[in-house]
Every structure is written in structure tokens, then in C-alpha cells.
Design an enzyme around this catalytic site. Structure first.
Site, short mmCIF file in Angstrom:
data_model
loop_
_atom_site.label_atom_id
_atom_site.label_comp_id
_atom_site.label_asym_id
_atom_site.label_seq_id
_atom_site.Cartn_x
_atom_site.Cartn_y
_atom_site.Cartn_z
CD GLN A 13 -2.25 1.57 2.71
OE1 GLN A 13 -1.82 0.95 3.69
NE2 GLN A 13 -3.05 2.60 2.83
CE1 TYR A 144 3.30 -4.90 10.69
CE2 TYR A 144 1.57 -3.93 12.05
CZ TYR A 144 2.52 -3.81 11.04
OH TYR A 144 2.66 -2.62 10.38
C1 AKB Z 1 -2.14 -2.69 10.21
O1 AKB Z 1 -3.32 -2.41 10.41
O2 AKB Z 1 -1.66 -3.81 10.42
C2 AKB Z 1 -1.20 -1.59 9.72
C3 AKB Z 1 -0.55 -0.87 10.85
C4 AKB Z 1 -1.35 -0.04 11.78
O3 AKB Z 1 0.63 -0.98 11.02
N1 AKB Z 1 -1.93 -0.66 8.92
#
Ligand code: AKB
Length: 319
Positions: A13, A144
Site C-alpha cells: 500500500q 506483527y
Molecule cells: C495494520 O493495520 O496492520 C497496519 C498498521 C497499523 O501498522 N496498517
């Protein structure tokens, strides 16, 4: 002298907006785009140098950095929050191994700078979630988020130990016409596409989930401003940046000012659980002090910009 940049994860993106913006700023001869997929049509159109590269391939990365005499590496390749929860092993391998390769290649080749984004996901439920300070508790619960804390801490470590000029921004949700993939904040883009196309949207977050956000142009501005900031002015290596905060409910009522018949339904899923562990708003005063960060777009202007941009892209008027 113009610097030469290599960008990983460039068809994501942010990459889809970053690559054209960089070409405009520094010329396409100074931009090397890379990604795991085949060259996307946009890069064909831009005629930008593109190489397929899996960021876990240390040798492949190193060879491109040498071949193009790269000064600055922008390491955007990352598995985002929602995809990461579906496949934590993939997220671990891309986000941890991939970032380690970027770090090591930058150190070995003595690159001038390594920029790698962090995220609001680096925070977690034990963080003060309103007006979250730049330095605070970081105990994220998503793979993440954990990988972003690793990015920040390792970047800082290499900065202290090897004098590597590592820089990072904790991006909030980034809103643009480019279609996102695999994130939790993606709802705030999907909603515009659906409002224009079908006038209906089913939101995967509850109506009250407040998250920090910024428009893509502010995301790019913050990225360029930090990359170009004089090193001696920086006391930190990772920075909160934000432009606004809103809930799905607030976004719906702003969209309804333009599309009164727009209908929303809420079916919160696992992404609602992720979002509720993230900050509702960020204190970005450290970025403002150290490199004069200032966003350009606030909430109402963002909504107008998104409606116009997506309606042009789809060729469907929104009014
Ligand atoms: C996500 O939603 O994983 C990303 C972020 C906030 O890093 N857009």
C-alpha cells in the site's frame, strides 16, 4: 548530491504511493523498487527499475545494494497485523529474518541510512492508550506488533553498537486510494470504496474503536522529513507520528454528509480484538520537536480527499 535508494516491499500500500513520489523527487535513476511479486502494472508504467527479491534472501539483497551503489535502504517489506495473526510463522520469517537481513546488509555495506517503519501495533494493552507517549510500555500481543518492537530495538542496538543510522516511524493507519491488504486499519479505506460502489459496508471493527490515522500524503511527508533530518538533531530513533483519531461511527457520520443513503453494519471479528490493544491517539511531540513534524490533513479534509480520490479512481461519482 542525490542519494540512491532501494525500497523493499514496494508493491504494498505505501510502496505504491512512495515509488512515484520518490521518482518525482529524485528521478527514476535513483530509485530501485523490489518486491516478492512480479512487476506490477504501475511500475511498468513508471518504467522504474524493479527486481524480484525475497527479503529473506540475504545474498540477493546484498547483491542489489552493491550493483546499484545504494546509499539508503527503505525496508517496507512486512506481513501486517491481520495476515500475521492468520499465519504467525510467515510473519515471523518475513518480519524478523527479513529485517535482520536488512540490518546486516546495511551494516556490512556501510549504508548511509536504514529506514524501516514501525507501527502503532508496537504498543499493547499495558500501554497508556490515550495520547500514547513516544517512550512508554511496549508489550504488544500480535506477532506483527512483536516484530515491530524487534525492529525498533535492533535498529537502536545497531545504531549504538555500529553507528548505523537507523530511523523509524510508528505509522498509524495510513489512508489513501491505494488498496491495502492484510491490516487492521484497512477498514478505513475499504469503507470509502464500498460507500461509493454499493453505498453499504459491513465493518469488521466495532463502532467505538478509536485509532490514530493519517492520510498517505502525510505518511510520505513524515517519511521524507525524517529521512532528510540532520542526524545530529535526532535524540530518538523511532517516532510516533499522527494526524487524527476517529472511530468507525464518526467516520460513517462524516461520509453520510456526502452520501446520506450510506448504510453501515457491524460484524466485529478478530481484528476488533487486535485494534482494541492499540493506542486510540498518539502524542507525537517528540517528532515535532526533533525534526519539525507537522501533518497537513485533519479529519474532515481527509474524508473529502478520500471520496474524491476513490471516486476518480473508480470512475463513479459519489454525489
Ligand atoms: C495494520 O493495520 O496492520 C497496519 C498498521 C497499523 O501498522 N496498517
Amino acid at each position: 548530491m542525490t542519494k540512491r535508494f532501494l525500497i523493499t516491499g514496494s508493491y504494498g500500500q505505501i510502496g505504491q504511493a512512495l515509488i512515484p513520489a520518490m521518482i518525482e523527487r529524485i528521478g527514476k535513476e535513483n530509485v530501485v523498487a523490489t518486491g516478492r511479486k512480479k512487476r506490477i502494472p504501475l511500475f511498468k508504467e513508471l518504467d522504474v527499475i524493479y527486481h524480484r527479491l525475497d527479503i529473506r534472501d540475504h545474498y540477493g539483497l546484498r547483491s542489489l545494494l552493491v550493483e546499484y551503489d545504494i546509499d539508503i535502504l527503505i525496508h517496507n517489506a512486512s506481513v501486517l497485523s491481520a495476515t500475521g495473526e492468520k499465519n504467525p510463522q510467515l510473519a515471523h520469517s518475513i518480519n524478523f529474518e527479513g529485517f535482520y537481513n536488512a540490518l546486516e546488509a546495511s551494516r556490512e555495506l556501510n549504508l548511509e541510512q536504514l529506514f524501516a517503519p514501525s507501527s502503532i501495533a508496537a504498543f499493547g494493552p499495558t500501554t497508556p492508550l490515550v495520547n500514547t507517549p513516544n517512550t512508554t510500555i511496549m508489550e504488544p500481543t500480535s506477532i506483527y506488533g512483536i516484530s515491530k518492537v524487534y525492529t525498533e530495538l535492533m535498529g537502536n542496538y545497531y545504531n549504538k553498537k555500529y553507528d548505523l543510522d537507523f530511523r523509524s516511524l510508528r505509522y498509524p493507519g495510513v489512508l489513501g486510494v491505494e488498496e491495502p491488504g492484510g491490516g487492521t486499519t484497512d477498514y478505513a479505506i475499504d469503507i470509502f470504496y464500498e460507500a461509493i460502489k454499493t453505498k453499504k459496508y459491513t465493518c469488521f471493527l466495532g463502532p467505538d474503536v478509536r485509532l490514530p490515522m493519517m492520510l498517505m500524503s502525510d505518511c510520505l511527508k513524515s517519511t521524507f522529513d525524517l529521512i532528510e533530518a540532520p542526524n545530529e538533531k535526532l535524540k530518538h530513533r523511532s517516532f510516533n507520528v499522527t494526524a487524527m483519531s476517529f472511530t468507525p461511527e464518526e467516520l460513517v457520520s462524516e461520509i453520510k454528509k456526502y452520501i446520506p443513503e450510506f448504510e453501515i453494519a457491524y460484524e466485529p471479528d478478530f481484528r476488533d480484538g487486535i485494534a482494541r490493544t492499540w493506542p486510540q491517539s498518539l502524542d507525537d511531540s517528540v517528532a515535532r520537536e526533533e525534526w519539525d513534524w507537522k501533518p497537513e490533513y485533519a479529519f474532515e479534509d481527509m474524508v473529502k480527499f478520500m471520496l474524491e480520490g476513490i471516486s476518480n479512481r473508480l470512475g463513479i461519482p459519489y454525489k
